[in-house]
Design a protein around this motif. Structure first.
Motif, PDB file in Angstrom:
ATOM      1  N   GLY A  82      11.742  33.536  -2.440  1.00 59.23           N
ATOM      2  CA  GLY A  82      12.586  32.387  -2.705  1.00 59.23           C
ATOM      3  C   GLY A  82      12.336  31.204  -1.796  1.00 59.23           C
ATOM      4  O   GLY A  82      13.158  30.291  -1.712  1.00 59.23           O
ATOM      5  N   ASN A  83      11.197  31.198  -1.117  1.00 59.53           N
ATOM      6  CA  ASN A  83      10.865  30.068  -0.238  1.00 59.53           C
ATOM      7  C   ASN A  83      10.556  28.803  -1.035  1.00 59.53           C
ATOM      8  O   ASN A  83      10.635  27.700  -0.510  1.00 59.53           O
ATOM      9  N   TYR A  84      10.172  28.958  -2.281  1.00 57.85           N
ATOM     10  CA  TYR A  84       9.964  27.866  -3.212  1.00 57.85           C
ATOM     11  C   TYR A  84      10.189  28.401  -4.619  1.00 57.85           C
ATOM     12  O   TYR A  84      10.309  29.609  -4.812  1.00 57.85           O
ATOM     13  N   ASP A  85      10.275  27.510  -5.584  1.00 60.13           N
ATOM     14  CA  ASP A  85      10.686  27.905  -6.928  1.00 60.13           C
ATOM     15  C   ASP A  85       9.535  28.264  -7.851  1.00 60.13           C
ATOM     16  O   ASP A  85       9.678  29.120  -8.722  1.00 60.13           O
ATOM     17  N   VAL A  86       8.403  27.583  -7.685  1.00 60.52           N
ATOM     18  CA  VAL A  86       7.305  27.708  -8.638  1.00 60.52           C
ATOM     19  C   VAL A  86       5.972  27.729  -7.884  1.00 60.52           C
ATOM     20  O   VAL A  86       5.833  27.076  -6.853  1.00 60.52           O
ATOM     21  N   VAL A  87       5.015  28.474  -8.407  1.00 62.54           N
ATOM     22  CA  VAL A  87       3.626  28.369  -7.955  1.00 62.54           C
ATOM     23  C   VAL A  87       2.848  27.652  -9.041  1.00 62.54           C
ATOM     24  O   VAL A  87       2.835  28.074 -10.200  1.00 62.54           O
ATOM     25  N   ALA A  88       2.220  26.545  -8.685  1.00 66.53           N
ATOM     26  CA  ALA A  88       1.345  25.799  -9.591  1.00 66.53           C
ATOM     27  C   ALA A  88       0.002  25.670  -8.898  1.00 66.53           C
ATOM     28  O   ALA A  88      -0.235  24.715  -8.162  1.00 66.53           O
ATOM     29  N   SER A  89      -0.854  26.657  -9.100  1.00 69.00           N
ATOM     30  CA  SER A  89      -2.081  26.704  -8.322  1.00 69.00           C
ATOM     31  C   SER A  89      -3.178  27.456  -9.069  1.00 69.00           C
ATOM     32  O   SER A  89      -3.855  28.304  -8.491  1.00 69.00           O
ATOM     33  N   GLY A  90      -3.353  27.149 -10.341  1.00 70.16           N
ATOM     34  CA  GLY A  90      -4.409  27.787 -11.110  1.00 70.16           C
ATOM     35  C   GLY A  90      -4.275  29.296 -11.152  1.00 70.16           C
ATOM     36  O   GLY A  90      -5.262  30.009 -10.992  1.00 70.16           O
ATOM     37  N   VAL A  91      -3.057  29.799 -11.395  1.00 67.20           N
ATOM     38  CA  VAL A  91      -2.822  31.241 -11.390  1.00 67.20           C
ATOM     39  C   VAL A  91      -3.062  31.811 -12.787  1.00 67.20           C
ATOM     40  O   VAL A  91      -2.399  31.432 -13.752  1.00 67.20           O
ATOM     41  N   THR A  92      -4.009  32.740 -12.880  1.00 74.24           N
ATOM     42  CA  THR A  92      -4.297  33.384 -14.154  1.00 74.24           C
ATOM     43  C   THR A  92      -3.193  34.388 -14.499  1.00 74.24           C
ATOM     44  O   THR A  92      -2.744  35.156 -13.644  1.00 74.24           O
ATOM     45  N   ILE A  93      -2.755  34.370 -15.743  1.00 76.46           N
ATOM     46  CA  ILE A  93      -1.747  35.317 -16.217  1.00 76.46           C
ATOM     47  C   ILE A  93      -2.429  36.661 -16.460  1.00 76.46           C
ATOM     48  O   ILE A  93      -3.338  36.765 -17.291  1.00 76.46           O
ATOM     49  N   THR A  94      -2.024  37.680 -15.713  1.00 73.86           N
ATOM     50  CA  THR A  94      -2.577  39.024 -15.877  1.00 73.86           C
ATOM     51  C   THR A  94      -1.433  40.022 -16.031  1.00 73.86           C
ATOM     52  O   THR A  94      -0.317  39.778 -15.558  1.00 73.86           O
ATOM     53  N   PRO A  95      -1.693  41.164 -16.679  1.00 76.50           N
ATOM     54  CA  PRO A  95      -0.649  42.184 -16.813  1.00 76.50           C
ATOM     55  C   PRO A  95      -0.099  42.638 -15.466  1.00 76.50           C
ATOM     56  O   PRO A  95       1.108  42.883 -15.331  1.00 76.50           O
ATOM     57  N   GLU A  96      -0.969  42.748 -14.459  1.00 78.94           N
ATOM     58  CA  GLU A  96      -0.529  43.191 -13.141  1.00 78.94           C
ATOM     59  C   GLU A  96       0.441  42.180 -12.528  1.00 78.94           C
ATOM     60  O   GLU A  96       1.486  42.560 -11.975  1.00 78.94           O
ATOM     61  N   ARG A  97       0.116  40.907 -12.635  1.00 73.49           N
ATOM     62  CA  ARG A  97       0.984  39.880 -12.068  1.00 73.49           C
ATOM     63  C   ARG A  97       2.287  39.756 -12.855  1.00 73.49           C
ATOM     64  O   ARG A  97       3.334  39.454 -12.282  1.00 73.49           O
ATOM     65  N   GLN A  98       2.230  40.009 -14.153  1.00 74.40           N
ATOM     66  CA  GLN A  98       3.440  39.913 -14.971  1.00 74.40           C
ATOM     67  C   GLN A  98       4.440  41.023 -14.654  1.00 74.40           C
ATOM     68  O   GLN A  98       5.628  40.883 -14.968  1.00 74.40           O
ATOM     69  N   LYS A  99       3.980  42.089 -14.033  1.00 70.93           N
ATOM     70  CA  LYS A  99       4.897  43.141 -13.614  1.00 70.93           C
ATOM     71  C   LYS A  99       5.756  42.685 -12.430  1.00 70.93           C
ATOM     72  O   LYS A  99       6.873  43.178 -12.254  1.00 70.93           O
ATOM     73  N   SER A 202     -18.297  34.136 -18.266  1.00 67.31           N
ATOM     74  CA  SER A 202     -17.729  35.345 -18.865  1.00 67.31           C
ATOM     75  C   SER A 202     -17.354  35.077 -20.320  1.00 67.31           C
ATOM     76  O   SER A 202     -17.067  33.946 -20.703  1.00 67.31           O
ATOM     77  N   GLU A 203     -17.359  36.116 -21.128  1.00 66.81           N
ATOM     78  CA  GLU A 203     -16.977  35.970 -22.527  1.00 66.81           C
ATOM     79  C   GLU A 203     -15.464  35.850 -22.673  1.00 66.81           C
ATOM     80  O   GLU A 203     -14.970  35.131 -23.530  1.00 66.81           O
ATOM     81  N   ALA A 204     -14.732  36.565 -21.835  1.00 67.89           N
ATOM     82  CA  ALA A 204     -13.271  36.586 -21.949  1.00 67.89           C
ATOM     83  C   ALA A 204     -12.665  35.267 -21.491  1.00 67.89           C
ATOM     84  O   ALA A 204     -13.110  34.664 -20.515  1.00 67.89           O
ATOM     85  N   THR A 205     -11.654  34.819 -22.222  1.00 72.42           N
ATOM     86  CA  THR A 205     -10.908  33.619 -21.853  1.00 72.42           C
ATOM     87  C   THR A 205      -9.611  34.019 -21.165  1.00 72.42           C
ATOM     88  O   THR A 205      -8.928  34.954 -21.596  1.00 72.42           O
ATOM     89  N   GLU A 206      -9.296  33.328 -20.090  1.00 72.18           N
ATOM     90  CA  GLU A 206      -8.064  33.576 -19.352  1.00 72.18           C
ATOM     91  C   GLU A 206      -7.166  32.356 -19.481  1.00 72.18           C
ATOM     92  O   GLU A 206      -7.604  31.288 -19.914  1.00 72.18           O
ATOM     93  N   SER A 207      -5.915  32.524 -19.103  1.00 69.13           N
ATOM     94  CA  SER A 207      -4.968  31.416 -19.194  1.00 69.13           C
ATOM     95  C   SER A 207      -4.204  31.246 -17.887  1.00 69.13           C
ATOM     96  O   SER A 207      -3.787  32.237 -17.273  1.00 69.13           O
ATOM     97  N   PHE A 208      -4.051  29.993 -17.471  1.00 68.87           N
ATOM     98  CA  PHE A 208      -3.221  29.681 -16.313  1.00 68.87           C
ATOM     99  C   PHE A 208      -1.766  29.540 -16.751  1.00 68.87           C
ATOM    100  O   PHE A 208      -1.470  29.025 -17.839  1.00 68.87           O
ATOM    101  N   GLY A 209      -0.858  29.995 -15.890  1.00 65.05           N
ATOM    102  CA  GLY A 209       0.569  29.793 -16.112  1.00 65.05           C
ATOM    103  C   GLY A 209       1.250  29.451 -14.804  1.00 65.05           C
ATOM    104  O   GLY A 209       0.742  29.765 -13.722  1.00 65.05           O
ATOM    105  N   PHE A 210       2.396  28.798 -14.866  1.00 62.17           N
ATOM    106  CA  PHE A 210       3.191  28.544 -13.674  1.00 62.17           C
ATOM    107  C   PHE A 210       3.991  29.810 -13.359  1.00 62.17           C
ATOM    108  O   PHE A 210       4.519  30.464 -14.262  1.00 62.17           O
ATOM    109  N   VAL A 211       4.093  30.153 -12.084  1.00 65.89           N
ATOM    110  CA  VAL A 211       4.694  31.407 -11.642  1.00 65.89           C
ATOM    111  C   VAL A 211       6.104  31.182 -11.111  1.00 65.89           C
ATOM    112  O   VAL A 211       6.342  30.249 -10.321  1.00 65.89           O
ATOM    113  N   VAL A 212       7.026  32.055 -11.524  1.00 63.02           N
ATOM    114  CA  VAL A 212       8.420  31.994 -11.090  1.00 63.02           C
ATOM    115  C   VAL A 212       8.858  33.411 -10.719  1.00 63.02           C
ATOM    116  O   VAL A 212       8.380  34.381 -11.308  1.00 63.02           O
ATOM    117  N   LYS A 213       9.764  33.546  -9.761  1.00 60.71           N
ATOM    118  CA  LYS A 213      10.219  34.870  -9.351  1.00 60.71           C
ATOM    119  C   LYS A 213      11.032  35.527 -10.464  1.00 60.71           C
ATOM    120  O   LYS A 213      11.612  34.863 -11.321  1.00 60.71           O
TER     121      LYS A 213
END
Length: 246
Positions: A82-99, A202-213
């Protein structure tokens, strides 16, 4: 006395209205080592596509974004605490991070690109067997290189710019990173564009998303609405042209 009383009576509702419509402020963490997405300008201010995008998204959602410089190795722990509200830093959306975190809808799609010095060739990771490949620690470029099944030395850096510098200086053989960063170094970055070239992606396409707790779905919903508005109004297209070209 009556005049002062009337003036005060007029000012009170004005102040109440001003306070009521003040934009909600959110703090945003960004690691400025990933041009053109986020980097420090000559005045040591954090600038880049992600910075402009989150500010535009927040504005469209009725909020005001304050961007702070935060090192990548502590950026996720900071938002979780909770030190800040959002991460906006080219973060790729992955299943591990979504957990562990909430993500907004994707706001930018990328592939992983491998750069080599001009004059060197490689068509895939297999051509780099026995070589040394660099990348920024904790990024999906590193994850892709680790999972490719080819035996080479993987050197991780705190800053992708340090990896690029070692590549130019001949200390490593290749660098793997997100496509906008690779394109920036290969096409625009002074001192690098004449020395580096893109060899494969790489063949696979990834997507950036903004991160929230976790637990802040309300904020995610506001940011998603802001992303929709930025796209509908053509602001996204303007920012893409500004930072990445036509």
């Amino acid at each position: 006395m009556l005049r002062r009383f009337l003036l005060a009576a007029l000012l009170v509702p004005a102040l109440i209205c001003s306070s009521a419509f003040a934009a909600e402020k959110i703090t945003v963490a960004s690691d400025p080592t990933w041009p053109p997405m986020e980097f420090l300008d000559d005045n040591k201010q954090v600038v880049g596509y992600d910075v402009d995008m989150i500010k535009a998204v927040a504005k469209e959602a009725g909020m005001e974004a304050e961007v702070r410089m935060v090192a990548w190795d502590g950026i996720f722990a900071g938002v979780a605490a909770g030190n800040y509200d959002v991460v906006a830093s080219g973060v790729t959306i992955t299943p591990e991070r979504q957990k562990a975190f909430l993500f907004t809808k994707p706001y930018y799609d990328v592939t992983q690109i491998v750069l080599l010095p001009k004059g060197k060739t490689a068509a895939s990771f297999a051509d780099l067997e026995g070589k040394t490949v660099g990348g920024q620690i904790g990024t999906t470029g590193i994850f892709v290189a680790q999972k490719c099944g080819v035996e080479f030395t993987l050197r991780e850096y705190d800053d992708v710019g340090l990896a690029m510098q070692d590549l130019v200086n001949g200390r490593i053989d290749a660098v793997v990173c997100d496509s906008p960063v690779a394109l920036y170094y290969a096409n625009k970055k002074e001192g690098f564009s004449d020395k580096l070239s893109i060899r494969f992606r790489s063949e696979a396409t990834e997507s950036f998303g903004f991160v929230v707790k976790k637990g802040r779905q309300d904020l995610v919903d506001k940011l998603n609405a802001g992303i929709d508005a930025v796209r509908a109004k053509g602001i996204e297209a303007e920012l893409l042209k500004k930072w990445l070209g036509d």
